[in-house]
Design a protein around this motif. Structure first.
Motif, PDB file in Angstrom:
ATOM      1  N   ALA A  26       0.837  -1.209   0.000  1.00  0.00           N
ATOM      2  CA  ALA A  26       0.000   0.000   0.000  1.00  0.00           C
ATOM      3  C   ALA A  26       0.868   1.254   0.000  1.00  0.00           C
ATOM      4  CB  ALA A  26      -0.943  -0.010   1.193  1.00  0.00           C
ATOM      5  N   ALA A  27       1.942   1.242   0.772  1.00  0.00           N
ATOM      6  CA  ALA A  27       2.845   2.401   0.828  1.00  0.00           C
ATOM      7  C   ALA A  27       3.504   2.623  -0.532  1.00  0.00           C
ATOM      8  CB  ALA A  27       3.898   2.190   1.909  1.00  0.00           C
ATOM      9  N   GLU A  28       3.836   1.546  -1.195  1.00  0.00           N
ATOM     10  CA  GLU A  28       4.436   1.669  -2.526  1.00  0.00           C
ATOM     11  C   GLU A  28       3.427   2.259  -3.513  1.00  0.00           C
ATOM     12  OE1 GLU A  28       6.679  -1.056  -5.899  1.00  0.00           O
ATOM     13  OE2 GLU A  28       5.910  -2.016  -4.087  1.00  0.00           O
ATOM     14  N   ARG A  29       2.182   1.764  -3.481  1.00  0.00           N
ATOM     15  CA  ARG A  29       1.139   2.289  -4.381  1.00  0.00           C
ATOM     16  C   ARG A  29       0.840   3.753  -4.092  1.00  0.00           C
ATOM     17  NH1 ARG A  29      -1.321  -2.814  -3.225  1.00  0.00           N
ATOM     18  NH2 ARG A  29      -2.803  -1.808  -1.853  1.00  0.00           N
ATOM     19  N   ALA A  30       1.043   4.173  -2.843  1.00  0.00           N
ATOM     20  CA  ALA A  30       0.777   5.565  -2.452  1.00  0.00           C
ATOM     21  C   ALA A  30       1.988   6.463  -2.707  1.00  0.00           C
ATOM     22  CB  ALA A  30       0.377   5.618  -0.986  1.00  0.00           C
ATOM     23  N   ASP A  31       3.009   5.909  -3.347  1.00  0.00           N
ATOM     24  CA  ASP A  31       4.228   6.666  -3.666  1.00  0.00           C
ATOM     25  C   ASP A  31       4.955   7.187  -2.437  1.00  0.00           C
ATOM     26  OD1 ASP A  31       4.045   6.268  -6.434  1.00  0.00           O
ATOM     27  OD2 ASP A  31       2.673   7.970  -6.640  1.00  0.00           O
ATOM     28  N   ILE A  32       4.853   6.464  -1.331  1.00  0.00           N
ATOM     29  CA  ILE A  32       5.636   6.811  -0.141  1.00  0.00           C
ATOM     30  C   ILE A  32       7.065   6.374  -0.424  1.00  0.00           C
ATOM     31  CG2 ILE A  32       6.000   6.306   2.308  1.00  0.00           C
ATOM     32  CD1 ILE A  32       2.923   5.982   2.506  1.00  0.00           C
ATOM     33  N   PRO A  33       8.035   7.255  -0.226  1.00  0.00           N
ATOM     34  CA  PRO A  33       9.429   6.888  -0.516  1.00  0.00           C
ATOM     35  C   PRO A  33       9.841   5.610   0.219  1.00  0.00           C
ATOM     36  CG  PRO A  33       9.257   9.233  -0.070  1.00  0.00           C
ATOM     37  CD  PRO A  33       7.915   8.631   0.262  1.00  0.00           C
ATOM     38  N   ALA A  34      10.634   4.788  -0.447  1.00  0.00           N
ATOM     39  CA  ALA A  34      11.033   3.486   0.093  1.00  0.00           C
ATOM     40  C   ALA A  34      11.633   3.602   1.484  1.00  0.00           C
ATOM     41  CB  ALA A  34      12.008   2.798  -0.865  1.00  0.00           C
ATOM     42  N   GLY A  35      12.415   4.637   1.749  1.00  0.00           N
ATOM     43  CA  GLY A  35      13.045   4.800   3.050  1.00  0.00           C
ATOM     44  C   GLY A  35      12.070   5.082   4.177  1.00  0.00           C
ATOM     45  N   GLU A  36      10.880   5.569   3.844  1.00  0.00           N
ATOM     46  CA  GLU A  36       9.871   5.894   4.862  1.00  0.00           C
ATOM     47  C   GLU A  36       8.893   4.747   5.120  1.00  0.00           C
ATOM     48  OE1 GLU A  36       7.903   9.568   3.929  1.00  0.00           O
ATOM     49  OE2 GLU A  36       9.791  10.528   3.352  1.00  0.00           O
ATOM     50  N   ARG A  37       8.875   3.756   4.252  1.00  0.00           N
ATOM     51  CA  ARG A  37       7.882   2.677   4.362  1.00  0.00           C
ATOM     52  C   ARG A  37       7.990   1.879   5.656  1.00  0.00           C
ATOM     53  NH1 ARG A  37       8.535   1.025  -1.945  1.00  0.00           N
ATOM     54  NH2 ARG A  37       7.873   3.062  -2.718  1.00  0.00           N
ATOM     55  N   PRO A  38       9.191   1.551   6.131  1.00  0.00           N
ATOM     56  CA  PRO A  38       9.250   0.820   7.414  1.00  0.00           C
ATOM     57  C   PRO A  38       8.624   1.610   8.559  1.00  0.00           C
ATOM     58  CG  PRO A  38      11.325   0.603   6.252  1.00  0.00           C
ATOM     59  CD  PRO A  38      10.507   1.642   5.497  1.00  0.00           C
ATOM     60  N   ASP A  39       8.750   2.941   8.550  1.00  0.00           N
ATOM     61  CA  ASP A  39       8.128   3.762   9.588  1.00  0.00           C
ATOM     62  C   ASP A  39       6.604   3.680   9.514  1.00  0.00           C
ATOM     63  OD1 ASP A  39      10.587   4.558  10.538  1.00  0.00           O
ATOM     64  OD2 ASP A  39      10.620   6.397   9.348  1.00  0.00           O
ATOM     65  N   VAL A  40       6.067   3.629   8.296  1.00  0.00           N
ATOM     66  CA  VAL A  40       4.618   3.500   8.107  1.00  0.00           C
ATOM     67  C   VAL A  40       4.138   2.202   8.744  1.00  0.00           C
ATOM     68  CG1 VAL A  40       2.804   3.159   6.373  1.00  0.00           C
ATOM     69  CG2 VAL A  40       4.534   4.925   6.033  1.00  0.00           C
ATOM     70  N   VAL A  41       4.874   1.127   8.510  1.00  0.00           N
ATOM     71  CA  VAL A  41       4.513  -0.170   9.078  1.00  0.00           C
ATOM     72  C   VAL A  41       4.602  -0.128  10.602  1.00  0.00           C
ATOM     73  CG1 VAL A  41       5.191  -2.596   9.256  1.00  0.00           C
ATOM     74  CG2 VAL A  41       5.113  -1.483   7.017  1.00  0.00           C
ATOM     75  N   GLU A  42       5.656   0.452  11.137  1.00  0.00           N
ATOM     76  CA  GLU A  42       5.818   0.504  12.595  1.00  0.00           C
ATOM     77  C   GLU A  42       4.697   1.301  13.258  1.00  0.00           C
ATOM     78  OE1 GLU A  42       7.824  -1.285  14.608  1.00  0.00           O
ATOM     79  OE2 GLU A  42       8.265  -2.266  12.701  1.00  0.00           O
ATOM     80  N   ARG A  43       4.280   2.408  12.646  1.00  0.00           N
ATOM     81  CA  ARG A  43       3.164   3.190  13.206  1.00  0.00           C
ATOM     82  C   ARG A  43       1.884   2.367  13.190  1.00  0.00           C
ATOM     83  NH1 ARG A  43       5.617   7.421  10.334  1.00  0.00           N
ATOM     84  NH2 ARG A  43       4.082   7.276   8.679  1.00  0.00           N
TER      85      ARG A  43
END
Length: 136
Positions: A26-43
Motif C-alpha cells: 500500500a505504501a508503494e502504491r501511495a508513492d511513499i518513498p522506500a526509506g519511509e515505508r518501514p516507519d509507516v509499518v511501525e506506526r
C-alpha cells in the motif's frame, strides 16, 4: 457488492507478516518513498488491527484507534490489488466493529476529493480540513 451475500467478516487480530506485506504494498502504491515505508509499518503496528475476510479468506487489513467513544480509521488496505471494492463490501462490518468497541461515531482522513463525495453517500459529513505546507 452486498457484504451479506459474500460472507464478509471483520475481526480483531494480532499483527502478522501478511499485515506487514499488505502495508508495504500500500505504501508503494501511495508513492511513499522506500526509506519511509518501514516507519509507516511501525506506526500501523502500534494501533488496533482487524482482518477483512471474505468467504473465510483474508483479503485486507483495517488499522484503527478507539478514543473517547470514536473510532478513527487510519488505513484500510487490500491484501492484493484487484477488483474487490473494500469499502462497499466491508462498510457495514466497519460500523459493527465500531459499535462492538462502544463507539458512537467513526472518522477518517482523506486526501482524495472523490472519497469525500463517496462517503457522503454513507452518511458522513466534512468535519475538519487539514492543510500542509512543506518548509525549507
Amino acid at each position: 457488492m452486498n457484504a451479506s451475500l459474500l460472507n464478509a467478516a471483520i475481526f480483531d487480530a494480532p499483527w502478522t507478516e501478511q499485515s506487514t506485506a499488505d502495508f508495504l504494498r500500500a505504501a508503494e502504491r501511495a508513492d511513499i518513498p522506500a526509506g519511509e515505508r518501514p516507519d509507516v509499518v511501525e506506526r500501523a503496528k502500534g494501533q488496533r488491527h482487524a482482518v477483512l475476510a471474505l468467504e473465510g479468506q483474508r483479503v485486507g487489513t483495517l488499522i484503527y484507534e478507539v478514543e473517547r467513544g470514536e473510532m478513527y480509521v487510519t488505513a484500510m488496505v487490500a491484501a492484493a490489488p484487484g477488483r474487490l471494492d473494500l469499502l462497499s463490501t466491508f462498510y457495514p462490518g466497519i460500523e459493527d466493529l465500531a459499535r462492538r468497541h462502544g463507539c458512537a461515531s467513526i472518522r477518517f482522513g482523506t486526501s482524495r476529493p472523490g472519497m469525500v463525495e463517496t462517503m457522503k453517500r454513507y452518511g458522513y459529513r466534512v468535519a475538519e480540513v487539514f492543510m500542509r505546507k512543506e518548509i525549507q
